[in-house]
Structures are given as C-alpha cells and as structure tokens.
Scaffold this motif. Structure first.
Motif, PDB file in Angstrom:
ATOM      1  N   GLN A 182       0.508  -1.526  -0.196  1.00  0.00           N
ATOM      2  CA  GLN A 182      -0.183  -0.258  -0.364  1.00  0.00           C
ATOM      3  C   GLN A 182       0.743   1.334   0.017  1.00  0.00           C
ATOM      4  N   THR A 183       2.129   0.937   0.223  1.00  0.00           N
ATOM      5  CA  THR A 183       2.821   2.261   0.947  1.00  0.00           C
ATOM      6  C   THR A 183       2.726   3.309  -0.872  1.00  0.00           C
ATOM      7  N   LYS A 184       2.938   1.830  -2.187  1.00  0.00           N
ATOM      8  CA  LYS A 184       3.331   2.708  -2.873  1.00  0.00           C
ATOM      9  C   LYS A 184       2.132   3.985  -3.484  1.00  0.00           C
ATOM     10  N   ASN A 185       0.995   3.832  -3.223  1.00  0.00           N
ATOM     11  CA  ASN A 185       0.186   4.410  -3.639  1.00  0.00           C
ATOM     12  C   ASN A 185      -0.288   5.870  -2.415  1.00  0.00           C
ATOM     13  N   TYR A 186       1.127   6.274  -1.539  1.00  0.00           N
ATOM     14  CA  TYR A 186       1.575   7.530  -0.596  1.00  0.00           C
ATOM     15  C   TYR A 186       2.437   8.050  -1.170  1.00  0.00           C
ATOM     16  N   SER A 187       2.609   9.318   0.304  1.00  0.00           N
ATOM     17  CA  SER A 187       3.474  10.098  -0.175  1.00  0.00           C
ATOM     18  C   SER A 187       4.835   9.580   0.627  1.00  0.00           C
ATOM     19  N   SER A 188       5.663   9.985   0.578  1.00  0.00           N
ATOM     20  CA  SER A 188       7.139   9.727   1.497  1.00  0.00           C
ATOM     21  C   SER A 188       6.562   9.545   3.203  1.00  0.00           C
ATOM     22  N   GLN A 189       6.211  10.705   3.491  1.00  0.00           N
ATOM     23  CA  GLN A 189       5.884  10.907   4.807  1.00  0.00           C
ATOM     24  C   GLN A 189       5.095   9.494   5.917  1.00  0.00           C
ATOM     25  N   GLU A 190       3.967   9.581   4.818  1.00  0.00           N
ATOM     26  CA  GLU A 190       2.557   8.510   4.518  1.00  0.00           C
ATOM     27  C   GLU A 190       3.548   6.863   4.780  1.00  0.00           C
ATOM     28  N   ALA A 191       4.067   6.855   3.551  1.00  0.00           N
ATOM     29  CA  ALA A 191       4.290   5.456   3.277  1.00  0.00           C
ATOM     30  C   ALA A 191       5.414   4.987   4.357  1.00  0.00           C
ATOM     31  N   LYS A 192       7.044   5.910   5.089  1.00  0.00           N
ATOM     32  CA  LYS A 192       7.149   5.961   5.884  1.00  0.00           C
ATOM     33  C   LYS A 192       6.692   5.072   7.217  1.00  0.00           C
ATOM     34  N   ALA A 193       5.536   5.701   8.078  1.00  0.00           N
ATOM     35  CA  ALA A 193       4.503   5.317   9.171  1.00  0.00           C
ATOM     36  C   ALA A 193       4.200   4.302   9.132  1.00  0.00           C
ATOM     37  N   LEU A 194       3.531   3.776   7.486  1.00  0.00           N
ATOM     38  CA  LEU A 194       3.029   2.394   7.535  1.00  0.00           C
ATOM     39  C   LEU A 194       3.979   1.204   6.799  1.00  0.00           C
ATOM     40  N   LEU A 195       5.097   1.895   7.219  1.00  0.00           N
ATOM     41  CA  LEU A 195       5.842   0.613   7.073  1.00  0.00           C
ATOM     42  C   LEU A 195       6.062   0.555   8.134  1.00  0.00           C
ATOM     43  N   GLN A 196       6.471   1.617   8.517  1.00  0.00           N
ATOM     44  CA  GLN A 196       7.311   1.296  10.457  1.00  0.00           C
ATOM     45  C   GLN A 196       5.735   0.272  11.323  1.00  0.00           C
ATOM     46  N   LYS A 197       4.627   1.100  10.651  1.00  0.00           N
ATOM     47  CA  LYS A 197       3.360  -0.731  11.323  1.00  0.00           C
ATOM     48  C   LYS A 197       3.373  -1.805  10.884  1.00  0.00           C
ATOM     49  N   ALA A 198       4.071  -2.040   9.646  1.00  0.00           N
ATOM     50  CA  ALA A 198       3.981  -3.876   8.804  1.00  0.00           C
ATOM     51  C   ALA A 198       5.560  -3.740   9.380  1.00  0.00           C
ATOM     52  N   GLU A 199       6.552  -3.289   9.651  1.00  0.00           N
ATOM     53  CA  GLU A 199       7.446  -3.420  10.582  1.00  0.00           C
ATOM     54  C   GLU A 199       7.084  -4.162  11.774  1.00  0.00           C
ATOM     55  N   ASP A 221       8.581 -15.617   5.688  1.00  0.00           N
ATOM     56  CA  ASP A 221       8.622 -14.429   7.083  1.00  0.00           C
ATOM     57  C   ASP A 221       9.720 -13.610   6.701  1.00  0.00           C
ATOM     58  N   GLN A 222      11.500 -14.877   5.916  1.00  0.00           N
ATOM     59  CA  GLN A 222      12.464 -14.246   5.562  1.00  0.00           C
ATOM     60  C   GLN A 222      12.159 -13.277   4.200  1.00  0.00           C
ATOM     61  N   ILE A 223      11.632 -13.518   3.261  1.00  0.00           N
ATOM     62  CA  ILE A 223      11.310 -13.371   2.354  1.00  0.00           C
ATOM     63  C   ILE A 223      10.579 -11.788   2.754  1.00  0.00           C
ATOM     64  N   SER A 224       9.767 -11.640   3.659  1.00  0.00           N
ATOM     65  CA  SER A 224       9.064 -10.806   3.532  1.00  0.00           C
ATOM     66  C   SER A 224       9.827  -9.706   4.010  1.00  0.00           C
ATOM     67  N   LEU A 225      10.798  -9.762   5.492  1.00  0.00           N
ATOM     68  CA  LEU A 225      11.919  -9.019   5.754  1.00  0.00           C
ATOM     69  C   LEU A 225      12.566  -8.125   4.568  1.00  0.00           C
ATOM     70  N   ALA A 226      13.495  -9.146   3.885  1.00  0.00           N
ATOM     71  CA  ALA A 226      13.648  -8.928   2.968  1.00  0.00           C
ATOM     72  C   ALA A 226      12.761  -7.879   1.960  1.00  0.00           C
ATOM     73  N   LEU A 227      11.834  -7.627   1.726  1.00  0.00           N
ATOM     74  CA  LEU A 227      10.963  -6.795   1.155  1.00  0.00           C
ATOM     75  C   LEU A 227      10.544  -5.494   1.370  1.00  0.00           C
ATOM     76  N   LEU A 228      10.465  -5.930   2.723  1.00  0.00           N
ATOM     77  CA  LEU A 228      10.169  -4.935   3.629  1.00  0.00           C
ATOM     78  C   LEU A 228      11.929  -4.364   3.953  1.00  0.00           C
ATOM     79  N   SER A 229      12.868  -4.560   4.141  1.00  0.00           N
ATOM     80  CA  SER A 229      14.139  -3.157   3.666  1.00  0.00           C
ATOM     81  C   SER A 229      14.195  -2.958   2.277  1.00  0.00           C
ATOM     82  N   ALA A 230      13.714  -4.050   1.139  1.00  0.00           N
ATOM     83  CA  ALA A 230      14.190  -3.453   0.005  1.00  0.00           C
ATOM     84  C   ALA A 230      12.906  -1.918   0.510  1.00  0.00           C
ATOM     85  N   GLU A 231      12.128  -1.967   0.152  1.00  0.00           N
ATOM     86  CA  GLU A 231      10.949  -0.541   0.353  1.00  0.00           C
ATOM     87  C   GLU A 231      11.083   0.410   0.845  1.00  0.00           C
ATOM     88  N   HIS A 232      12.010   0.298   2.284  1.00  0.00           N
ATOM     89  CA  HIS A 232      12.857   0.905   2.806  1.00  0.00           C
ATOM     90  C   HIS A 232      13.247   1.766   1.708  1.00  0.00           C
TER      91      HIS A 232
END
Length: 366
Positions: A182-199, A221-232
């Motif tokens: 969902q972060t792809k639909n948001y601005s930078s600040q909103e995306a970072k906040a959502l990524l924090q929740k996801a983490e 889980d490990q793949i999800s962590l990798a993709l989360l790092s990529a999205e950061h």
C-alpha cells in the motif's frame, strides 16, 4: 470383485495425486478419471464427488480454468444432492480459487462469500477465518489494499480468538505485506509511517513463528523481511547513511528464506518468492543489479517449467523482458530484440491461459 475395484480405485487416486504434485497434469487427470469411473460403478457418490474436486484442482493448477469450473460444478452438484453442507461450502471455496487464479476477482469474491456464509451457519469458525483470508487475498490481488487490510485484520482476530497461533502469524504476515504494498499509493511521510507499522507486525510474526518452530512460516517471514528492507530503500535519500545496512539486510534475509525453502523441499514456493526478489533488484535504485535479477528470474523459470506452472512461467518471461528493457536503456547491444522475445513468449502464455488483464500489461511493454 468389489474389494478389487476399491483397491484399484485407491491406487489410481494415489497415482493421480503423485503426478499432480510432480506437475505432470495429464497423467494425473487420467488416473483420477480411472478412479472416478470405478467409484461410479461401485455407487460411491462421496468418493465420486471427491474425485471431481481433485480433477478441478488439477485443472486449476494447470491453468485450464474452464475445465476446472466444469469439474468443480460436478462436485458441487453431488454435494447439494447429498445435502453435505460442509463440502458444499468447500466446493464454493474451490470455485473461488479457480476464479481467483483466472483473475476474475468479482466471481472469486462472490463464491468465497457463499462459502463463508455456510461456514458461519455451521459455526465452523476456523473455516470462517480462512475464507476471510481468501477474500483479503482477492482484494489485495485487485489492488484494493484498504479492503484487503480490513479482511486480513478480521481473519487475524478470529484466529487469535481460536488460539491458532500458526494461522494468526500467517495472517499477520499477510497484513504486513499488504501494508508494504500500500505504501506505493502514498507520499513519502505516509509511506514511512505505514512501513513502520508493517515492520512492527512482522516482528510479532517472527516471535510467534520462532516460538512455534513453524518452519514454512519462517521461510516466508524472511522473504517478507527482505522485501520490507527493499521498500525502505525505495524511500531513503541517496545520501542516507543507513543505505548499506538495509542493502546488507535485504540479502541476508532472502538468503535465509531461500535456505528454509530448500530445507523444506519447496522448490516452486522458493522460485515464486525469488521472482519478487529479482523484481526488487530491477526496480529499486539502491539495489539495482540486473545480472542478479536475471539469474534469479532464469532459475525461477526453470523450476516453473519443470513443474508445469504455466501462469508463473508467463510471469517469469515477463520479468525477463522487463530486465532486458532496462538493459536496452543502458544501450546494450541486442537487448531490445531479447526483451521482445521474452515479452512475446509471456504474452502468448497469458493468451493461452485466457488471462486478458495480464496479457494487456505485457502488450503495453512491447
């Protein structure tokens, strides 16, 4: 004679199951059909219905969606005649899976809802929670992330109420993955906040899966962590000092995830997740590595071909085409021709599978 027919029927079924698991769908179908015919001769309607279900599942995996629907309708008809409510609900679930695989999300949602309502009536709460997850996956695949999150949350809460930690962890991970998307639909600040929740959600997942030693969950889980790092990395400025750490974590996480999949013998699951990692290497600037993206995509393609996963094969060809389009932007010799070759192969596969939206996506790239 009857005992002999029963033994033969069971043997044909087992052979069908083995060939299906191997990705050899035509012999699997042939054996299921032989088992079905023997059960019809013996008047075993429940077994006949089970075999129609297996045939439908086999056709769905092979990407023959019309035949899958026809077979599943046969199963449903018998279940309705027998007034077998739990299996009527299961038949609607299978119809939903077929429509979802066919990218017909409206019909998939309608059938999952029918399944969920029957399970509600039967007070089979575990199955209700599973159907809520199926509905969430449909909304996620159709890019309605807000609704997907809502349904994953409902499924999660029900699994938690039932003390099913393994399923709860899986839902929480799927919720985290959807928040990441969902972060792809948001601005930078909103995306970072959502990524924090996801983490935060993903850290809870890992605690549950580690405590329960749920190995398959831990692989994802490990793949999800990798993709989360990529999205950061997607949202960090080029001079951010944390870039090297996120890049190192990305590789560390997916390498560990691949090791889990290998240990579990889940080649297709590993290959499907590898495509996501390859796409990250293609699309996220701090990670960009076309050579690694291509290596992973080719390895995945080989696995999909080995196991006859036609839809996934088409997606691998598409990704390889996109990688060569990126090479073309670098002015690499022959890249455009190679890109077109991969994309045309992907397009042909999608058309054969009657996946019109996927085909249209490829056409836009050519």
């Amino acid at each position: 004679m009857v005992k002999s027919c029963c033994c033969a029927s069971s043997a044909y079924y087992q052979l069908g199951y083995i060939y299906q698991d191997w990705g050899k769908y035509q012999p699997a179908l042939d054996y299921y059909q032989q088992s079905l015919q023997l059960n019809e001769q013996l008047g075993k309607e429940t077994n006949v219905a089970d075999l129609w279900y297996n045939l439908a599942n086999c056709y769905r995996q092979w990407g023959k969606y019309e035949q899958a629907l026809e077979a599943q309708q046969q199963d449903l008809t018998i279940r309705q005649r027998l007034d077998d409510q739990p299996n009527i609900s299961d038949a609607y679930y299978q119809l939903g899976r077929i429509y979802q695989a066919w990218d017909n999300y409206t019909e998939a949602i309608a059938h999952y809802e029918q399944s969920r309502k029957i399970y509600e009536t039967l007070d089979l709460q575990q199955e209700v929670a599973n159907q809520l997850s199926c509905l969430a996956a449909c909304y996620r695949d159709s890019k309605d992330y807000t609704k997907a999150i809502e349904y994953y949350q409902s499924s999660l809460e029900l699994h938690q109420a039932l003390d099913n930690n393994k399923s709860a962890a899986r839902r929480l991970r799927q919720l985290s993955n959807t928040q990441r998307l969902q972060t792809k639909n948001y601005s930078s600040q909103e995306a970072k906040a959502l990524l924090q929740k996801a983490e935060q959600n993903l850290q809870q997942v890992i605690q549950l899966d580690t405590a329960g030693d749920y190995r398959q969950n831990l692989a994802y889980d490990q793949i999800s962590l990798a993709l989360l790092s990529a999205e950061h990395l997607r949202w960090l400025p080029e001079d951010d000092t944390s870039l090297p750490n996120h890049i190192a974590l990305f590789k560390q996480y997916y390498t560990k995830g691949f090791a889990y999949f290998k240990e579990l013998g889940q080649a297709v699951d590993k290959a499907e997740e590898a495509l996501k990692i390859a796409r990250a290497y293609l699309e996220i600037s701090p990670l960009e590595n076309l050579e690694q993206a291509e290596t992973l995509a080719h390895q995945s393609l080989q696995t999909f071909q080995e196991f006859n996963c036609r839809k996934l094969e088409a997606s691998a060809y598409k990704l390889l085409g996109e990688i060569y389009l990126a090479r073309a932007h670098r002015q690499e010799s022959g890249a455009i021709a190679t890109a077109c070759q991969f994309l045309n192969t992907s397009l042909q596969h999608y058309r054969e599978l009657d996946l019109t939206e996927k085909a249209a996506e490829v056409e836009q790239l050519i």
